[in-house]
Design a protein around this motif. Structure first.
Motif, PDB file in Angstrom:
ATOM      1  N   PHE A 204       0.858  -1.182   0.000  1.00 41.37           N
ATOM      2  CA  PHE A 204       0.000   0.000   0.000  1.00 41.37           C
ATOM      3  C   PHE A 204       0.904   1.245   0.000  1.00 41.37           C
ATOM      4  N   LEU A 205       0.584   2.221  -0.836  1.00 41.70           N
ATOM      5  CA  LEU A 205       1.309   3.490  -0.885  1.00 41.70           C
ATOM      6  C   LEU A 205       0.447   4.545  -0.192  1.00 41.70           C
ATOM      7  N   LEU A 206       0.863   4.949   1.036  1.00 45.56           N
ATOM      8  CA  LEU A 206       0.112   5.934   1.808  1.00 45.56           C
ATOM      9  C   LEU A 206       0.586   7.340   1.445  1.00 45.56           C
ATOM     10  N   ASP A 207      -0.350   8.218   1.177  1.00 45.39           N
ATOM     11  CA  ASP A 207      -0.048   9.562   0.700  1.00 45.39           C
ATOM     12  C   ASP A 207       0.531  10.406   1.837  1.00 45.39           C
ATOM     13  N   MET A 208       1.811  10.797   1.690  1.00 42.73           N
ATOM     14  CA  MET A 208       2.475  11.592   2.712  1.00 42.73           C
ATOM     15  C   MET A 208       1.849  12.976   2.844  1.00 42.73           C
ATOM     16  N   ASN A 209       1.322  13.517   1.760  1.00 43.42           N
ATOM     17  CA  ASN A 209       0.732  14.862   1.809  1.00 43.42           C
ATOM     18  C   ASN A 209      -0.478  14.903   2.738  1.00 43.42           C
ATOM     19  N   LYS A 210      -1.222  13.800   2.834  1.00 40.80           N
ATOM     20  CA  LYS A 210      -2.371  13.752   3.734  1.00 40.80           C
ATOM     21  C   LYS A 210      -1.910  13.907   5.185  1.00 40.80           C
ATOM     22  N   VAL A 211      -0.788  13.236   5.509  1.00 41.54           N
ATOM     23  CA  VAL A 211      -0.269  13.337   6.871  1.00 41.54           C
ATOM     24  C   VAL A 211       0.247  14.748   7.132  1.00 41.54           C
ATOM     25  N   ARG A 212       0.966  15.320   6.147  1.00 38.58           N
ATOM     26  CA  ARG A 212       1.500  16.676   6.334  1.00 38.58           C
ATOM     27  C   ARG A 212       0.377  17.694   6.538  1.00 38.58           C
ATOM     28  N   SER A 213      -0.763  17.443   5.887  1.00 40.11           N
ATOM     29  CA  SER A 213      -1.880  18.388   6.019  1.00 40.11           C
ATOM     30  C   SER A 213      -2.409  18.449   7.445  1.00 40.11           C
ATOM     31  N   MET A 214      -2.207  17.354   8.236  1.00 40.05           N
ATOM     32  CA  MET A 214      -2.615  17.384   9.631  1.00 40.05           C
ATOM     33  C   MET A 214      -1.592  18.126  10.494  1.00 40.05           C
ATOM     34  N   LEU A 215      -0.316  18.059  10.106  1.00 40.31           N
ATOM     35  CA  LEU A 215       0.730  18.667  10.922  1.00 40.31           C
ATOM     36  C   LEU A 215       0.822  20.180  10.717  1.00 40.31           C
ATOM     37  N   THR A 216       0.542  20.661   9.515  1.00 35.78           N
ATOM     38  CA  THR A 216       0.739  22.080   9.193  1.00 35.78           C
ATOM     39  C   THR A 216      -0.060  23.013  10.107  1.00 35.78           C
ATOM     40  N   PRO A 217      -1.368  22.785  10.376  1.00 34.75           N
ATOM     41  CA  PRO A 217      -2.096  23.702  11.283  1.00 34.75           C
ATOM     42  C   PRO A 217      -1.485  23.744  12.676  1.00 34.75           C
ATOM     43  N   ILE A 218      -1.001  22.594  13.166  1.00 37.17           N
ATOM     44  CA  ILE A 218      -0.409  22.560  14.506  1.00 37.17           C
ATOM     45  C   ILE A 218       0.873  23.394  14.531  1.00 37.17           C
ATOM     46  N   GLU A 219       1.721  23.200  13.558  1.00 37.31           N
ATOM     47  CA  GLU A 219       2.989  23.921  13.512  1.00 37.31           C
ATOM     48  C   GLU A 219       2.771  25.432  13.367  1.00 37.31           C
ATOM     49  N   PHE A 220       1.787  25.811  12.582  1.00 39.78           N
ATOM     50  CA  PHE A 220       1.522  27.233  12.366  1.00 39.78           C
ATOM     51  C   PHE A 220       0.955  27.890  13.622  1.00 39.78           C
ATOM     52  N   ALA A 221       0.019  27.199  14.292  1.00 42.23           N
ATOM     53  CA  ALA A 221      -0.669  27.780  15.444  1.00 42.23           C
ATOM     54  C   ALA A 221       0.250  27.906  16.648  1.00 42.23           C
ATOM     55  N   TYR A 222       1.189  26.975  16.813  1.00 38.41           N
ATOM     56  CA  TYR A 222       2.012  26.956  18.025  1.00 38.41           C
ATOM     57  C   TYR A 222       3.494  27.258  17.749  1.00 38.41           C
ATOM     58  N   GLN A 223       3.808  27.737  16.551  1.00 41.02           N
ATOM     59  CA  GLN A 223       5.189  28.055  16.201  1.00 41.02           C
ATOM     60  C   GLN A 223       6.107  26.877  16.525  1.00 41.02           C
TER      61      GLN A 223
END
Length: 770
Positions: A204-223
């Protein structure tokens, strides 16, 4: 005057120390409060950040669980098992089976998870790749679709099947026709659980962009920076520079959920991580310390300001009150010195010692009561378990001992209800001890509530699948004890079945007077519980209803001889009627005890063996090699199931004897062979169809045909079809599909496979040799 000055100095110091104590006490409490508040806020920050990581972990675990479930569904697919087993021997004519598997099975999971970019099955025997919408080769997949960067074809292919993979997740970047694709690649060796004879792999090839999309709001909100590493500390998602700190600071040895503080290029940072128990992945959060503890720093500044204000104001207040209160105290001391001049010193403060002793005594008593209160439920449960079974010497029971165990009895009238848990699969598929304990807890609580509505009593857990209810009746309700017990049982059955989807059997003992007779009611309920073999799993059995059950059964030798003679003569009607009469007489017209019932069943099995033993044909021809009637009967939970078993055995023996003694068995076999030669072109022709045509069971028909013709019926049908096909092959105009249809095959592929099996060559080569 010297003595008076000493007293004044002592009093002054005492007052000063008292005011200082009063002043310092709020400061100390404030400091403690500040420390506690600061710690709480730090803990809240830790919990909030950890909760954020845990939420991320839970989402990922759910997504990965979906992938693993889909992989198991594909891996255990029977069609895939066949393809793997026959991949190295499959001919080009079998190619449609791969396409059929792709269209009917692989394609159904295309939209199962938004995290799955693509998936495929690789079969090593013929280098075949099955995608959700097509079948291709490994070479095409590697060079045209998904080419791992930094790996050649042979290395990639050997990595799939040279060593076993069990739900392995590997970060891989692929070069696709349009762009580069970052993935987390899931690899599962096929067949599932195989360690040596590896035939393929499920990827199975899991889409890395889907995972990154969950991390980006956290990183932006909490620096902050968030990254994920697998169990081998390989970076799956996130900043590589932050991930390097994981090894540089040896963070992998840190406890999960505990923050770690370090300095990175002059900046203080906080690191928090959690580990997935499902796959061992590390979810790591890196955040500047100032951001992480922003509210704590604000609190600290406010507290320092308040502390300075309190010191200034408190110092002024001490000076004022010390001067105001010491003046009258000084005057009192002077007066006392004049009245009692012989008193040279103030008395010692013995009350402090007494107060401390009393405080310690009260504390020790409180601790002892707390320890006893924690043990009370265990002591109570142990006592009630023995009391219900009648293993308690009631002469030694006192009101004080009952109060100590938190047990209250309201009368001398008792009854026992037993609940046997038969099946809670509708409530939970988990059969662990924890789930059993939960079901017992539910039944106990519901039982307690129902008891307290009508009487008094307690619930007791006896075994893994059994709970007892001890009912203590109010004196004014002893006359309606039966109604009370029925109401409790009916209410419990309704709640447990309808709300919790759990099937139980309830056995009710009679009411007895006196604590020493509680055990009698328990054994009555236990006896009633044995009668669940006559009921469904969900039933209420009252001892008063089964107390008059017969203690013997009627199966004289005359009846046994009738059953033997009817069976030997093949009289199906009378055998069925006689067995039905026996069961009706013992289990419908009257009820015998479970022990007598099982003895009757065993005697009927003994009768069956008396018929079988002198038979010339082996009984395995009728019942199979693994025939164990007593074991099969013991596995039955109800009388109706036992009746069905015994009836089937006797009727099957009748049918077999009827067929065996038929004088024209040879003529019957020839008629069967003639029927096959006339209908071999019917693709529905089978052992079952032929058995229905001649009004025989498939087992008897197969045994009879093989005995008379020396060949299995199925092999005979195949041989007739192959011989007719060989004749038709002389006509070069007929295609193999037409020939297959004429001799009873739905497709030429099945025909080719059977022809090669029986003739050792393919139809094409056989036609060339004509």
């Amino acid at each position: 005057m010297r003595l008076s000055s000493t007293l004044r100095g002592s009093a002054f110091i005492t007052l000063l120390l008292s005011y200082l104590a009063v002043f310092l006490l709020p400061l100390a409490l404030g400091s403690i409060l500040y420390t506690k508040t600061s710690n709480i806020m730090v803990e809240n920050a830790n919990r909030a950040n950890l909760a954020m990581l845990e939420q991320l972990r839970q989402v990922m675990d759910i997504k990965l669980k979906d992938v693993e479930q889909i992989s198991q569904q594909i891996a255990f697919n029977s069609r895939l098992q066949w393809l793997m087993s026959n991949a190295d021997t499959a001919e080009s004519s079998d190619a449609y089976k791969f396409v059929e598997f792709v269209s009917e099975h692989m394609s159904r999971y295309q939209n199962a998870s938004d995290y799955i970019r693509d998936y495929y099955v690789y079969l090593g025997a013929n280098d075949t790749v099955l995608l959700p919408s097509s079948k291709t080769t490994a070479d095409t997949l590697f060079h045209r679709l998904y080419r791992p960067i930094g790996s050649d074809f042979n290395t990639w292919r050997s990595g799939l099947i040279d060593h076993p993979h069990y739900q392995d997740y590997i970060p891989v970047t692929y070069e696709t026709p349009n762009s580069k694709l970052d993935t987390i690649t899931f690899v599962q060796t096929l067949p599932l659980g195989e360690l040596s004879a590896l035939r393929g792999a499920l990827v199975f090839l899991l889409d890395m962009n889907k995972v990154r999309s969950m991390l980006t709001p956290i990183e932006f909100a909490y620096q902050s920076s968030v990254f994920i590493l697998d169990r081998e500390n390989r970076l799956l998602v996130g900043n590589k520079d932050d991930a390097l700190l994981w090894n540089q600071h040896q963070l992998a040895s840190l406890k999960s959920g505990v923050p770690y503080e370090y300095e990175d290029q002059g900046v203080d940072k906080m690191l928090l991580h959690t580990v997935s128990e499902r796959n061992g992945w590390n979810y790591v959060l890196v955040m500047p310390k100032d951001v992480y503890l922003e509210k704590v720093h604000t609190l600290k500044n406010w507290m320092m300001t308040l502390l300075l204000i309190c010191l200034a104001g408190g110092g002024a207040a001490i000076v004022f009150w010390l001067h105001r209160n010491y003046t009258p105290l000084r005057d009192v001391v002077r007066v006392l010195q004049k009245e009692k001049p012989g008193r040279a010193a103030l008395p010692a403060n013995e009350y402090e010692f007494i107060r401390e002793t009393i405080r310690m005594t009260i504390h020790e008593e409180r601790e002892l009561r707390h320890i006893l209160s924690r043990q009370t439920p265990v002591i109570q449960a142990s006592f009630l378990s023995r009391f219900v079974r009648g293993h308690v010497d009631v002469s030694r029971m006192t009101d004080e001992s009952l109060r100590f165990m938190d047990i209250r009895l309201i009368s001398e009238s008792f009854a026992v209800i037993l609940i046997d848990i038969a099946d809670f699969s509708g409530f939970s598929n988990d059969q662990s001890e924890r789930q059993w304990a939960l079901v017992r807890f539910i039944i106990s609580n519901v039982g307690n509530d129902l008891i307290r509505e009508r009487a008094w009593g307690y619930s007791v857990e006896l075994d893994q699948n059994r709970v007892a209810l001890l009912i203590n009746f109010y004196k004014e309700r002893c006359a309606e004890a039966s109604l009370v017990l029925d109401g409790i049982a009916d209410g419990l059955m309704q709640v447990i079945e309808q709300r919790f989807k759990t099937y139980i059997t309830i056995a009710i003992g009679d009411m007895h007077e006196g604590m020493e007779r509680v055990g009698e009611s328990y054994f009555e309920a236990l006896s009633a519980l044995d009668y669940k073999m006559y009921r469904d799993h969900s039933a209420i059995i009252r001892y008063r209803e089964i107390a008059a059950a017969d203690r013997h059964y009627y199966y004289p030798i005359e009846t046994e001889m009738q059953l033997i003679n009817f069976t030997k003569s093949g009289d199906v009607e009378n055998v069925d009627k006689l067995i039905g009469n026996l069961f009706h007489a013992h289990f419908t017209q009257r009820r015998i005890t479970p022990e007598m019932g099982r003895s009757l069943f065993n005697n009927m099995v003994s009768t069956l063996w008396k018929i079988i033993n002198p038979m010339d044909p082996f009984y395995s021809e009728v019942f199979g090699e693994q025939f164990e009637p007593l074991k099969d009967l013991s596995a039955c939970s109800t009388v109706d199931e036992m009746k069905v078993k015994i009836r089937e055995w006797f009727l099957a023996l009748c049918h077999y004897l009827n067929v065996s003694r038929t004088r024209n068995s040879r003529q019957l076999s020839e008629r069967i062979a003639q029927y096959i030669e006339q209908h071999y072109g019917d693709e529905m022709l089978s052992l079952t169809i032929i058995a229905e045509q001649f009004e025989l069971t498939p087992q008897y028909l197969s045994a009879l045909f093989k005995k008379q013709m020396g060949l299995n019926l199925t092999d005979y049908v195949t041989r007739v079809r192959i011989d007719e096909a060989k004749k038709l092959m002389k006509d070069k105009k007929l295609t193999f599909m037409q020939i297959a249809n004429k001799v009873g095959y739905a497709s030429d592929i099945g025909f080719i496979r059977v022809f090669k099996k029986y003739e050792g060559t393919t139809p094409g080569k056989y036609r060339e040799s004509l």
